[in-house]
Write a protein that holds these residues in place. Structure first.
Motif, short mmCIF file in Angstrom:
data_model
loop_
_atom_site.label_atom_id
_atom_site.label_comp_id
_atom_site.label_asym_id
_atom_site.label_seq_id
_atom_site.Cartn_x
_atom_site.Cartn_y
_atom_site.Cartn_z
N VAL A 284 14.91 -14.61 17.43
CA VAL A 284 15.83 -15.12 17.33
C VAL A 284 16.78 -14.44 18.22
O VAL A 284 16.84 -12.91 18.09
N ARG A 285 17.71 -14.90 18.33
CA ARG A 285 18.48 -14.29 19.95
C ARG A 285 19.42 -14.25 18.89
O ARG A 285 20.37 -15.32 18.44
N SER A 286 20.83 -13.43 19.89
CA SER A 286 21.77 -13.15 18.82
C SER A 286 22.62 -15.14 19.35
O SER A 286 23.34 -15.44 18.98
N SER A 287 22.30 -15.65 20.57
CA SER A 287 22.72 -16.69 21.46
C SER A 287 22.74 -17.43 20.03
O SER A 287 23.61 -18.72 20.07
N MET A 288 21.48 -17.72 19.82
CA MET A 288 22.09 -18.99 18.74
C MET A 288 23.21 -18.68 17.74
O MET A 288 22.84 -19.63 16.64
N TYR A 289 23.15 -17.81 16.75
CA TYR A 289 23.96 -17.36 15.88
C TYR A 289 25.28 -16.78 16.13
O TYR A 289 26.26 -16.85 15.40
N ALA A 290 25.74 -16.39 16.93
CA ALA A 290 26.54 -15.12 17.55
C ALA A 290 27.73 -15.34 18.43
O ALA A 290 28.49 -15.10 18.10
N THR A 291 27.32 -17.04 18.96
CA THR A 291 28.16 -17.68 20.32
C THR A 291 29.35 -18.24 19.53
O THR A 291 30.19 -17.80 19.71
N GLN A 292 28.94 -18.99 18.38
CA GLN A 292 30.70 -19.27 17.74
C GLN A 292 31.29 -18.69 17.00
O GLN A 292 32.46 -18.60 16.59
N TRP A 293 30.94 -17.11 16.74
CA TRP A 293 31.18 -15.58 15.87
C TRP A 293 32.63 -15.74 17.07
O TRP A 293 33.47 -15.52 16.73
N MET B 204 17.57 -22.38 26.69
CA MET B 204 17.15 -21.21 25.36
C MET B 204 16.55 -22.30 24.53
O MET B 204 15.83 -21.88 23.51
N TYR B 205 17.41 -23.27 24.12
CA TYR B 205 17.25 -23.86 22.72
C TYR B 205 16.09 -25.41 22.75
O TYR B 205 14.80 -25.36 22.50
N TYR B 206 16.20 -25.24 24.07
CA TYR B 206 14.47 -26.12 24.86
C TYR B 206 13.95 -25.67 25.86
O TYR B 206 12.56 -26.73 25.41
N ARG B 207 13.70 -24.74 26.05
CA ARG B 207 12.46 -23.65 26.06
C ARG B 207 11.44 -24.01 25.06
O ARG B 207 11.26 -23.68 24.19
N TRP C 227 17.04 -28.50 16.56
CA TRP C 227 18.70 -27.36 17.43
C TRP C 227 19.35 -27.87 18.00
O TRP C 227 19.12 -28.69 18.80
N ASP C 228 20.28 -28.20 16.87
CA ASP C 228 21.25 -29.14 17.41
C ASP C 228 22.60 -28.93 18.03
O ASP C 228 23.27 -27.90 18.30
#
Lengths: 225, 794
Positions: B494-503, A79-82, A65-66
């Motif tokens: 998979v959370r929305s913040s993982m992919y939708a943030t940049q949208w 959320m990413y480092y958890r 996760w970058d």
């Protein structure tokens, strides 16, 4: 869920943290694609990549996760480092502020992330200082050098906090694979498949005191009266 | 699980409702291609679950609704005197009088339409209330969804085009046929039976805030209908709609407000409210700005006419856009659907900047002046902005490349203007489309307006609450529309913040070329920031089947990178598949993906088919705020707990050391005690032995006493029993006598001896004297002897 790989494959959730524009995405790009781009796009939110590599008997699959570096994206970082088993805290050896930020990240990880997370500290952009000959020997920062964070400073922080330490260059690929391999070696075999699912095991063992632990100085002769 | 089920049902309804809307539109619109389009779309949205059991008899009410429109037209012509909608007098000469008058006559119709329909509904309810209730008990329908449907389904009515007016007979001739030919599924026709067309349509007649008259008749009839619904809802067992959980009054109030069912109207009203909340002076400044913008309309038009580019001139609906420019509010109220359609098709490039500014009331000379002043000030973000602009391909590869200095100035000035927000990565994506369409000072005004009125500010604030809110709303909508997809993603972690943030942060600019972003901007400016959710949800729905097959890591990369490929033209996908590199490929890919490689129109149109109710969005927002509040509370609690934990830890450590000391002391005491105990034990032993000794002694004493007491009676006994011991005692007495006699003898003898001794003593004395005499004589003799010897010696 992610158990499609063979038994020997260890999935390692790794998170990259560090100030904006220190080269987090570039390090990943170098590691995953062995490529480099000048002026890499700023990451918005976070990017996700995977890369497998073999260390001895084991195959390690890095789920990377970058994260976005700008300060205000920090609210997304937990959320990413958890549940991450490994973290790469990156700073830019030509930017002292980025080193301070790295310190903060290490602190936050120690407080908030999974206990026993493997952390590597990474002073990036080594290529910018390669031409400074003087500093190679002395280890000191010379006046003219582009280097603003000495090797010693990085090493000291790493020793204080028990981190692995590398100086890297995503541009020249110097030490990049080494960082990831070193992380891979440090990951205990037992922690397989751990990082695949962030929703799993939300246990935050941060700074808790185990009250149930037996008190060692128990006296067997205690008060027979 | 039950949650999912209810979600499912509402989805069905949602789809059906949409289908119905589409259907209504088709009846109005005679264009062949449009019909085909809608038909396709309809097939897309009507879910497989659509029941067929309602097919029979379902057409009848649909016909009725057509008749209503017919009658409506009639009444309109009769009562043409009513004109309660003020028309702003600031029209340019360009607008010809015919349009103006047409608009005026058209605007009357909604009112009449409303009354007729309202009456009709009441009648209907009086006639068939039981039917409706039965129907509802069977089919779970959320009142909210219905109302939404109603508000839109009756929408086309206020803007009847010339064609329907001219040929109402045609429609009447065979309405059944026309409907049947338009849709071949009964479910959506059935819907129009279930839900009488409601008079909500008249409510967007919010020309100015002052003119916002409450349509009482409509509300009244609506309330009747709603109570009926509520009853039916309560009767059916399985239904649990928001209505049953909400305060009824509150719910009624919410339902009575068109703003809750139409993003476009909601957005417009918010813009207008903002405008009217300003001071007179500020408003005047904005009005002047708008007027200036309107004047450029002619210039643009003449400019284009000069180019003699026939296709370009024809491609623009000048008449319509001139109306939009003249009075956007009025167009929203009178030509709502046409407006949405036109915006969906994209605002003409030539007019875009002007239209945007007029929609948002952004242009302000005073703000532009401020821009010019602030521009000169330094910002702490300068370096970061420069660095990011240089490495953002959205900027470096787009036409705005030439305006990069302006871009830098606008963003930098904004960071000075609003230091609380400062600069956030992603702002460039918002500013570029503005600069593409207007001057830098205007772009600044609009950026400020978007930030302030459209909620972009919350998006870019350090806490990013706007982003988290959008992500939450996205989750909830997805959960409503595609619960299976939502739960699959949840389960996969998979959370929305993982992919939708940049949208959301870049309005899709991070992945899409500028042209697409501009189209998204059209919608966002007309309907508000939350309309990006439409695009996001649509993308998810289109790739749903594929997503459901993916595992975690593929899932994330697909959602981040490939979700958009649905709208790529096939050849590009093949090309991309052969080159699966993700990040590296991206920049090159971006260059190769031009407008032509995306099915842009489909992308926007599909997205616009996703229905978003401001009502639901608001509800989600409230939910989010509640969650957020709880989270903050929890965090604060965590923090206090953490500090108290730290304190307690220290205390524990202190106590532990104290405990250790005590323990040591305790050990010492214990040892001492042990020694004491040993001592005690020894003493006790000693004591015991002594006691034993004592006892022994006592025994001996006792035995001796006994012996003694035994002996005494013995003696007494011997004295008393003379007979037995006479001899013994006489013997003894004799012996005693003898001894006494002997004693006497001895005493006699002793006396004699004593006398003898005294005699002897006397003798001794005389002898002594004799000895003395002798000694003297001896001496004398000796002396004599000496003298004799002397004599003889000599």
């Amino acid at each position: 869920m992610s158990a499609s790989q063979g038994r020997t494959t260890t999935a390692v959730k790794l998170v990259l943290l560090g100030e904006a524009a220190v080269g987090k995405s570039s390090l990943v790009l170098r590691f995953v694609n062995n490529d480099f781009e000048e002026n890499k796009e700023p990451t918005i939110g976070a990017a996700f990549l995977t890369q497998k590599c073999t260390i001895g008997e084991r195959t390690i699959k890095f789920e990377i996760w970058d994260t976005a570096g700008q300060e205000r994206f920090a609210s997304l970082a937990p959320m990413y480092y958890r549940n991450a088993q490994a973290a790469l805290v990156v700073y830019d050896i030509t930017k002292p502020a980025s080193f301070i930020k790295a310190r903060h990240w290490v602190k936050e990880l120690r407080e908030q992330a999974t206990k026993g997370i493997v952390i590597a500290l990474c002073g990036n952009k080594y290529d910018l200082t390669v031409n400074d000959e003087a500093e190679e020997d002395s280890g000191e920062v010379s006046e003219t050098s582009k280097r603003k964070v000495s090797v010693n400073e990085g090493q000291t922080l790493a020793e204080e906090e028990g981190l692995m330490f590398f100086e890297t260059s995503a541009k020249t690929a110097y030490n990049v694979n080494e960082v990831f391999l070193a992380i891979g070696k440090k990951i205990p075999e037992a922690s397989q498949n751990g990082g695949a699912n962030p929703s799993r095991g939300e246990s935050q063992a941060n700074g808790r005191i185990d009250l149930s632990a037996p008190v060692s100085s128990e006296d067997s002769n205690a008060c027979a009266c | 699980m039950s949650d999912n089920e209810t979600g499912d049902t509402s989805t069905d309804v949602f789809h059906d409702a949409k289908a119905n809307v589409t259907g209504e539109e088709v009846t109005q619109d005679k264009t062949e291609s449009e019909t085909v389009d809608k038909d396709e779309a309809f097939k897309d949205v009507v879910s497989a679950e659509a029941e067929e059991s309602h097919e029979t008899g379902s057409l009848e009410p649909a016909i009725e609704s057509v008749e209503v429109e017919e009658g409506d037209n009639d009444t309109a012509t009769i009562k043409s005197s009513k004109a309660d909608i003020p028309v702003e007098g600031t029209r340019t000469e360009e607008t010809d009088g015919t349009i103006t008058s047409k608009v005026e006559t058209e605007t009357e119709q909604p009112a009449e339409h409303r009354e007729v329909i309202a009456n009709q509904i009441q009648e209907e309810h009086e006639n068939y209330p039981n039917e409706i209730i039965d129907d509802d008990a069977e089919r779970v329908v959320s009142p909210v969804e219905e109302v939404q449907q109603l508000s839109t389904s009756s929408a086309p009515a206020p803007a009847p085009e010339a064609a329907p007016e001219a040929a109402p007979a045609e429609v009447l001739d065979d309405p059944q046929e026309s409907i049947v030919s338009s849709f071949d599924s009964a479910s959506m026709v059935k819907h129009s039976e279930e839900i009488p067309p409601l008079p909500l349509r008249d409510q967007p007649v919010y020309i100015n805030m002052e003119d916002a008259v409450e349509p009482k008749a409509a509300v009244k009839s609506f309330k009747q209908w709603f109570n009926l619904k509520l009853k039916s809802v309560n009767n059916s067992r399985e239904v649990l709609t928001p209505a049953t959980t909400l305060d009824q009054e509150e719910f009624l109030r919410e339902l009575g407000d068109i703003e809750n069912f139409d993003l476009l109207v909601s957005r417009l009203n918010r813009n207008n409210r903002d405008l009217f909340s300003k001071s007179d002076k500020d408003r005047q400044v904005l009005n002047t700005g708008a007027t200036t913008l309107r004047m450029t309309f002619n210039e643009i038009k003449t400019g284009i006419q000069y180019t003699n580019n026939e296709s370009l001139i024809k491609s623009i609906d000048w008449e319509f856009w001139s109306l939009v420019c003249n009075d956007y509010t009025e167009v929203v109220n009178t030509r709502h659907d046409q407006l949405i359609e036109n915006i969906t098709d994209g605002i003409p490039k030539e007019l875009r900047g002007m239209v945007w500014q007029l929609m948002t009331n952004s242009k302000s000379f005073s703000l532009e002046e401020l821009y010019r002043t602030l521009k000169l000030e330094d910002s702490p973000f300068e370096k970061a902005i420069k660095r990011d602009l240089a490495r953002t391909s959205f900027v470096t590869t787009s036409e705005v490349k030439n305006k990069i200095d302006d871009l830098y100035e606008v963003i930098k000035t904004y960071s000075v203007f609003d230091p609380e927000v400062g600069y956030t990565q992603g702002m460039a994506f918002i500013t570029v489309p503005l600069l593409m369409n207007m001057g830098s000072s205007e772009a600044f005004c609009m950026l400020v307006t978007l930030m302030k009125n459209y909620g972009f500010r919350e998006l870019f604030m350090p806490s990013m609450t706007g982003l988290h809110l959008l992500l939450y709303q996205f989750d909830r909508i997805l959960e409503d529309i595609a619960p299976d997809l939502f739960s699959y993603l949840q389960r996969s972690g998979v959370r929305s913040s993982m992919y939708a943030t940049q949208w959301f942060l870049t309005l899709f600019g991070y992945k899409f070329p500028l042209d697409m972003v501009l189209r998204i901007f059209d919608i966002v400016i007309a309907e508000g920031l939350q309309s990006v959710l439409k695009f996001a949800v649509n993308l998810m729905l289109k790739s749903k089947d594929h997503i459901l097959q993916l595992k975690f890591d593929d899932l994330v990369s697909f959602l981040k990178e490939k979700l958009f490929y649905y709208y790529l033209i096939k050849t590009d996908i093949v090309q991309e598949e052969s080159n699966p590199s993700l990040m590296t490929g991206f920049q090159r890919e971006l260059k190769s993906i031009t407008l032509e490689s995306y099915r842009l129109d489909d992308f926007v149109r599909d997205a616009m088919k996703v229905e978003l109710l401001p009502l639901n969005l608001k509800r989600y927002e409230a939910e989010y705020e509640e969650i957020h509040r709880l989270e903050t509370e929890r965090e604060e609690e965590m923090e206090t707990l953490r500090t108290s934990n730290g304190q307690l830890t220290r205390e524990i450590r202190k106590l532990e050391s104290a405990y250790a000391v005590l323990n040591r002391e305790h050990v010492d005491v214990a040892n001492e005690m042990i020694q004491g105990k040993v001592l005690i034990a020894n003493l006790q032993d000693e004591n015991k032995s002594l006691e034993a000794e004592v006892a022994d002694l006592n025994l001996r004493v006792a035995s001796l006493e006994k012996e003694l007491s035994e002996q005494k009676p013995d003696r007494k006994g011997s004295a008393t029993s003379m007979s037995s011991g006479v001899e013994l005692s006489s013997n003894l007495e004799m012996e005693v006598k003898k001894t006494m006699e002997r004693n006497l003898e001895v005493m006699e003898e002793n006396r004699g001896l004593e006398e003898q001794l005294s005699l002897l003593e006397g003798e001794y004395d005389s002898l002594k004297k004799e000895l003395e005499e002798l000694k003297i004589t001896h001496k004398d003799l000796k002396h004599r002897w000496g003298s004799l010897r002397k004599v003889f010696g000599e």
